[in-house]
Scaffold this motif. Structure first.
Motif, PDB file in Angstrom:
ATOM      1  N   ALA A   1      95.897 -20.605  -4.567  1.00  0.00           N
ATOM      2  CA  ALA A   1      96.790 -19.671  -5.248  1.00  0.00           C
ATOM      3  C   ALA A   1      96.319 -18.234  -5.089  1.00  0.00           C
ATOM      4  CB  ALA A   1      96.871 -20.028  -6.737  1.00  0.00           C
TER       5      ALA A   1
ATOM      6  N   ASP B   1      99.697 -20.272 -16.311  1.00  0.00           N
ATOM      7  CA  ASP B   1     101.126 -20.296 -16.013  1.00  0.00           C
ATOM      8  C   ASP B   1     101.393 -20.383 -14.524  1.00  0.00           C
ATOM      9  OD1 ASP B   1     101.646 -20.056 -18.724  1.00  0.00           O
ATOM     10  OD2 ASP B   1     101.600 -17.863 -18.651  1.00  0.00           O
ATOM     11  N   ARG B   2     100.460 -19.901 -13.710  1.00  0.00           N
ATOM     12  CA  ARG B   2     100.679 -19.868 -12.260  1.00  0.00           C
ATOM     13  C   ARG B   2     100.369 -21.208 -11.604  1.00  0.00           C
ATOM     14  NH1 ARG B   2      97.390 -14.886 -10.155  1.00  0.00           N
ATOM     15  NH2 ARG B   2      97.945 -15.918  -8.206  1.00  0.00           N
ATOM     16  N   VAL B   3      99.402 -21.948 -12.135  1.00  0.00           N
ATOM     17  CA  VAL B   3      99.048 -23.254 -11.560  1.00  0.00           C
ATOM     18  C   VAL B   3      99.036 -24.302 -12.682  1.00  0.00           C
ATOM     19  CG1 VAL B   3      97.817 -22.469  -9.515  1.00  0.00           C
ATOM     20  CG2 VAL B   3      96.618 -22.520 -11.691  1.00  0.00           C
TER      21      VAL B   3
ATOM     22  N   ASP C   1      99.983 -27.415 -12.856  1.00  0.00           N
ATOM     23  CA  ASP C   1      99.508 -28.752 -12.491  1.00  0.00           C
ATOM     24  C   ASP C   1      97.978 -28.788 -12.460  1.00  0.00           C
ATOM     25  OD1 ASP C   1     102.107 -30.277 -11.503  1.00  0.00           O
ATOM     26  OD2 ASP C   1     102.211 -28.227 -10.758  1.00  0.00           O
TER      27      ASP C   1
ATOM     28  N   ASP D   1      99.951 -13.127  -6.456  1.00  0.00           N
ATOM     29  CA  ASP D   1     100.625 -14.411  -6.609  1.00  0.00           C
ATOM     30  C   ASP D   1     101.158 -14.851  -5.252  1.00  0.00           C
ATOM     31  OD1 ASP D   1     101.988 -16.634  -7.349  1.00  0.00           O
ATOM     32  OD2 ASP D   1     103.112 -15.693  -8.979  1.00  0.00           O
TER      33      ASP D   1
ATOM     34  N   GLY E   1     102.700 -17.710  -4.731  1.00  0.00           N
ATOM     35  CA  GLY E   1     103.755 -18.696  -4.911  1.00  0.00           C
ATOM     36  C   GLY E   1     103.211 -20.071  -5.271  1.00  0.00           C
ATOM     37  N   ARG E   2     104.137 -21.010  -5.451  1.00  0.00           N
ATOM     38  CA  ARG E   2     103.741 -22.365  -5.822  1.00  0.00           C
ATOM     39  C   ARG E   2     103.025 -23.051  -4.661  1.00  0.00           C
ATOM     40  NH1 ARG E   2     105.165 -24.562 -10.372  1.00  0.00           N
ATOM     41  NH2 ARG E   2     104.871 -26.643  -9.524  1.00  0.00           N
ATOM     42  N   GLN E   3     102.171 -23.959  -5.032  1.00  0.00           N
ATOM     43  CA  GLN E   3     101.382 -24.665  -4.028  1.00  0.00           C
ATOM     44  C   GLN E   3     102.216 -25.796  -3.418  1.00  0.00           C
ATOM     45  OE1 GLN E   3      98.548 -22.953  -3.572  1.00  0.00           O
ATOM     46  NE2 GLN E   3      99.537 -21.800  -5.201  1.00  0.00           N
TER      47      GLN E   3
ATOM     48  N   LEU F   1     103.733 -29.283  -2.458  1.00  0.00           N
ATOM     49  CA  LEU F   1     103.973 -30.425  -3.338  1.00  0.00           C
ATOM     50  C   LEU F   1     102.895 -31.491  -3.190  1.00  0.00           C
ATOM     51  CD1 LEU F   1     105.798 -31.946  -5.330  1.00  0.00           C
ATOM     52  CD2 LEU F   1     107.080 -32.808  -3.351  1.00  0.00           C
TER      53      LEU F   1
ATOM     54  N   ASN G   1      99.756 -30.810  -5.387  1.00  0.00           N
ATOM     55  CA  ASN G   1      99.932 -31.082  -6.818  1.00  0.00           C
ATOM     56  C   ASN G   1     100.118 -32.572  -7.090  1.00  0.00           C
ATOM     57  OD1 ASN G   1      99.745 -28.369  -7.695  1.00  0.00           O
ATOM     58  ND2 ASN G   1     101.881 -28.004  -7.117  1.00  0.00           N
TER      59      ASN G   1
END
Length: 664
Positions: free
Chosen positions: A351, A368-370, A372, A454, A456-458, A460, A463
């Motif tokens: 991240a 809030d950012r990670v 999972d 940031d 972005g999301r990691q 899939l 997670n």
């Protein structure tokens, strides 16, 4: 298909996947990810089938002689008991998770094909160690893991840290492997076989004539491979490699091999009281020292590395009190939650966008950012701190319970002194483990450092793997302590009341005190002006920077921090913090005792080679060269010169003849 055939395929499939991955990595890159994941996954399925067939009953044995040696034969042998069956499943689970996770973590890495192939080879080597029934074949897997660790730790070879870490890991483990090899040969000489079942049979019949020497030689290799004091220094530096590699090494391969080896050959070590006491002392120093060092680290992966060293200390402590069931129980439990911890740390690092931003003091707003990673890492940290009902509680309490039984004289599997050493060190480590687990959680997820960009999301898959590993971290222990005795030696692994209350109480104290220290240091830092930090050293984490004003972080009191000033580790450790942060200067000691003398010897040899040997070599070439030059000057090509020289020579000879005749 027979159990023996299935077992042979378990290490073979990842090996074939590694070979195919190396061959097709450049020519057919689309096959790289399937070749990384599918053979390892198939190996896991087969390992589960082998475990189901073995069922904790009679060990599966099969052997064929590789080659006649004229003395002690070397056999390609399998020996699969309950320990081997379950450890192989652990290796398969973690390796599969790591391979799946790596497809996302290293998706843009140009060297992913070689990385994936080496991970498969690493997995194959560990499975060979687990299933092998012959010590020489086991040694082959043992050494393949060593070379794989060298390449994987040095994956980012462009950085000097990775290059130095890979060399250090290789050399330190080899330092233990040399006496380990001697010990294996000595063991075979005493018992007449490298076959594990025959070795154990000879030990049971009193056929071991030098138990202390052999056990201590073998312990040197175990200390190197399983990162136990004093050969543990390579493991924290090995964090320079990719985070999934750290998860694999720490959870299911390499460092687990030493513990598993002692569990396999525990009667050999029990034949020597001195060796058991040495093992207990090694475990005690390892677990307490590493826990103190973990409390002082800023890099999240180094905290986890020292945590691994300490948890391996618990396992060797269980072996030191003669309970291999408790040791392997903790090995299985630790494998799940430690893999989860490293892979969750990988999500945090991913991240941040770079492997270099793993400093916890620089983390902020990560919950809030990670999400999972936040929830799954919380589960894993609770398991690490041995808080019930998480898995680490049951496995750690089995170790403490075994130590209590030996210390109080309820069993005679080991010396009573070993029991007391392990019990006291284990309880002290319980406090420290909860303290550094709480500190990691606070600094990583409630930190006040500079907010990283940031990214972005990691992916899939990353997670998803975290949640898969969260299940055994939460539920494995509560089920396993009832089932595992049937797979192991039949000894009761149920937590005892005394150690459970003491261990859990001390863990809660460690966590609460750390939280209080974090609140105190945060409040104190908020009251201290930037220019007055020197007057309040307890508020200075060594991370307050003058340029913090430009970091756009909100001010705390009169200070804007680029990094988190509220590190409870400094307050808790006090003057010990500086020493603990450097691993108690053990690398400096090794440099003074070994590195510098070797370097000085190398310099002396280089000087002698350059100034003495090369002088003679140069002289031997110079003399003919000078003679040649003199002769060459005489070759002028002028006939008159040659005739004059001939006449002059004739005159000289005539005069010499006259003088000789006159003298006569």
């Amino acid at each position: 298909m027979t159990t023996t055939t299935l077992a042979a395929l378990v290490p073979l499939l990842p090996f074939l996947g590694a070979a195919a991955g190396l061959l097709l990595g450049r020519t057919a890159p689309g096959f790289v990810r399937p070749l990384a994941v599918l053979p390892t996954l198939a190996s896991l399925v087969l390992a589960v089938l082998v475990a189901a067939h073995q069922g904790g009953g009679r060990a599966v044995d099969a052997a064929t002689e590789l080659t006649p040696t004229g003395s002690v034969p070397i056999e390609l042998a399998l020996h699969i008991d309950g320990f081997a069956a379950l450890v192989a499943v652990l290796v398969g689970v973690v390796a599969t998770c790591v391979q799946i996770y790596s497809t996302g973590y290293l998706r843009d890495d140009p060297r992913y094909p070689s990385y994936a192939a080496l991970v498969s080879l690493f997995t194959s080597a560990m499975l060979l160690v687990v299933y092998s029934g012959d010590l020489i074949v086991l040694l082959v897997g043992w050494e393949i893991m060593g070379i794989c660790s060298y390449f994987l730790v040095g994956h980012y070879w462009e950085t000097p840290e990775a290059r130095a870490a890979s060399i250090k890991a290789f050399l330190v483990t080899k330092l233990g492997d040399v006496p380990f090899l001697i010990g294996l040969f000595a063991l075979a000489a005493d018992t007449g076989s490298f076959r594990i079942t025959k070795v154990l049979g000879a030990v049971a019949n009193g056929g071991l004539h030098h138990p202390t020497v052999i056990a201590l030689l073998l312990l040197a290799g175990v200390a190197g491979k399983s990162a136990q004091f004093p050969l543990h220094t390579w493991l924290p530096d090995a964090m320079a490699g990719p985070t999934p590699v750290s998860a694999l090494i720490h959870a299911a391969t390499m460092v687990a091999a030493g513990v598993y080896f002692v569990a396999r050959l525990l009667p050999v070590f029990q034949a020597s009281t001195a060796a058991m006491v040495v093992l207990a002392v090694m475990a005690a120093v390892t677990m307490t020292g590493s826990a103190l060092a973990a409390l002082a680290q800023d890099d999240i992966k180094r905290v986890l590395a020292y945590s691994t060293i300490g948890q391996l200390g618990y396992m060797t402590g269980a072996l030191a009190v003669g309970d291999r069931g408790a040791a392997v129980f903790h090995l299985l439990s630790h494998g799940a939650f430690k893999a989860l911890l490293f892979l969750a740390a990988g999500v945090i690092i991913h991240a941040a966008g770079t492997n270099s931003l793993a400093a916890m003091s620089r983390m902020a707003d990560l919950r809030d950012r990670v999400p999972d990673a936040y929830w799954t890492m919380t589960v894993a940290l609770l398991a690490l701190a041995a808080i019930p009902p998480f898995s680490g509680f049951f496995s750690k309490e089995s170790v403490l319970g075994a130590a209590e039984h030996v210390a109080t004289g309820h069993t005679d599997h080991a010396p009573g002194s070993a029991g007391w050493i392990v019990l006291v060190a284990g309880l002290v480590t319980a406090v420290l483990t909860a303290a550094y687990a709480m500190r990691l959680w606070l600094l990583a997820f409630r930190g006040r450092g500079a907010k990283a960009p940031d990214h972005g999301r990691q992916p899939l898959v990353m997670n998803a793997v975290l949640w898969v590993l969260a299940v055994p971290s939460l539920a494995f222990g509560g089920l396993a302590f009832r089932v595992l005795p049937d797979w192991f030696d039949g000894r009761d692994l149920t937590p005892t009341l005394t150690t459970s209350v003491l261990g859990t109480g001390l863990a809660l104290v460690g966590g609460i005190v750390t939280y209080g220290a974090w609140r105190h240091t945060g409040a104190l830092a908020a009251r201290v002006p930037l220019g007055a930090v020197a007057a309040h050293p307890e508020a200075d984490a060594g991370l307050v920077e003058a340029e913090a004003i430009a970091s756009h972080r909100p001010a705390y009191g009169d200070i804007a921090y680029a990094t988190d000033p509220a590190d409870p580790g400094r307050l808790l450790l006090g003057p010990l913090h500086r020493h603990a942060a450097t691993g108690f200067h053990l690398d400096t000691v090794y440099a003074a005792l070994f590195v510098r003398p070797v370097m000085a010897g190398a310099s002396l040899v280089r000087f002698l080679d350059r100034e003495v040997v090369e002088t003679y070599v140069r002289g031997a070439g110079a003399v003919p060269r000078l003679l040649g030059a003199a002769v060459r000057r005489a070759q002028t090509g002028n006939v008159q010169t040659y005739v004059s020289a001939l006449l002059a020579g004739t005159v000289v000879l005539a005069v010499a003849a006259v003088l000789l005749a006159t003298g006569a």
